[in-house]
Design a protein around this motif. Sequence first.
Motif, short mmCIF file in Angstrom:
data_model
loop_
_atom_site.label_atom_id
_atom_site.label_comp_id
_atom_site.label_asym_id
_atom_site.label_seq_id
_atom_site.Cartn_x
_atom_site.Cartn_y
_atom_site.Cartn_z
N HIS A 33 -20.30 -19.87 -12.69
CA HIS A 33 -20.84 -20.82 -11.73
C HIS A 33 -20.20 -22.17 -12.02
O HIS A 33 -20.56 -22.87 -12.96
N ALA A 34 -19.24 -22.51 -11.17
CA ALA A 34 -18.43 -23.72 -11.39
C ALA A 34 -19.26 -25.00 -11.36
O ALA A 34 -18.96 -25.94 -12.09
N GLY A 35 -20.29 -25.03 -10.53
CA GLY A 35 -21.14 -26.22 -10.46
C GLY A 35 -21.79 -26.55 -11.79
O GLY A 35 -22.02 -27.71 -12.10
N ALA A 36 -22.05 -25.53 -12.59
CA ALA A 36 -22.65 -25.76 -13.91
C ALA A 36 -21.63 -26.29 -14.90
O ALA A 36 -22.00 -26.97 -15.86
N VAL A 37 -20.37 -26.00 -14.66
CA VAL A 37 -19.30 -26.45 -15.55
C VAL A 37 -18.83 -27.84 -15.15
O VAL A 37 -18.65 -28.72 -15.98
N GLY A 38 -18.59 -28.04 -13.86
CA GLY A 38 -18.14 -29.33 -13.34
C GLY A 38 -16.64 -29.45 -13.24
O GLY A 38 -15.90 -28.86 -14.03
N GLY A 91 -19.46 -21.26 -6.66
CA GLY A 91 -20.83 -21.49 -7.09
C GLY A 91 -21.08 -22.97 -7.30
O GLY A 91 -20.55 -23.56 -8.22
N GLY A 92 -21.80 -23.56 -6.39
CA GLY A 92 -22.09 -24.98 -6.50
C GLY A 92 -21.01 -25.87 -5.91
O GLY A 92 -21.05 -27.08 -6.07
N ILE A 93 -20.04 -25.29 -5.23
CA ILE A 93 -18.97 -26.05 -4.59
C ILE A 93 -19.43 -26.37 -3.17
O ILE A 93 -20.00 -25.53 -2.49
N SER A 94 -19.16 -27.58 -2.71
CA SER A 94 -19.54 -27.97 -1.36
C SER A 94 -18.37 -28.67 -0.68
O SER A 94 -17.44 -29.10 -1.36
N PRO A 95 -18.41 -28.79 0.63
CA PRO A 95 -17.35 -29.54 1.31
C PRO A 95 -17.20 -30.97 0.75
O PRO A 95 -16.09 -31.48 0.65
N ALA A 96 -18.30 -31.58 0.36
CA ALA A 96 -18.24 -32.95 -0.16
C ALA A 96 -17.54 -33.03 -1.52
O ALA A 96 -16.96 -34.06 -1.86
N SER A 97 -17.56 -31.95 -2.30
CA SER A 97 -16.95 -31.98 -3.62
C SER A 97 -15.56 -31.34 -3.66
O SER A 97 -14.92 -31.29 -4.71
N ALA A 98 -15.07 -30.86 -2.53
CA ALA A 98 -13.80 -30.14 -2.49
C ALA A 98 -12.64 -30.95 -3.07
O ALA A 98 -11.86 -30.44 -3.89
N GLU A 99 -12.50 -32.20 -2.66
CA GLU A 99 -11.37 -33.02 -3.14
C GLU A 99 -11.38 -33.14 -4.66
O GLU A 99 -10.33 -33.06 -5.30
#
Length: 111
Positions: A14-19, A41-49
Amino acid sequence: ASPPQGARLIKLFHAGAVGHETLKAWMGIAPLRTMNILPSGGISPASAEAWWDAGACVLGMGSNLVGKDVSLEPGAAEHAAAVRSWEAKGRAVANALFSRAARRFGPLPIA
């Protein structure tokens, strides 16, 4: 160095947990810098860049991109509401993300 067992793509879940900061640090370490990493996992359009800047070659997004309707029973009131949300907002968000990806990486192949 080549990826383990000849892997062409490694999924980080889960990438969101790693950052994305951690991914960026990992990508500075050989042999990881030569590997294709797919955070999911935990990736969103806002965090794509931020993920692309960190070295991700592709991103995995489920409900953060397409909305909750993918997990709801068709015909249910909640499904109908999720479809309306996708039509009102979600589709535009997805199209904007695809446009940003195309500007950054070139036209996306359509299979």
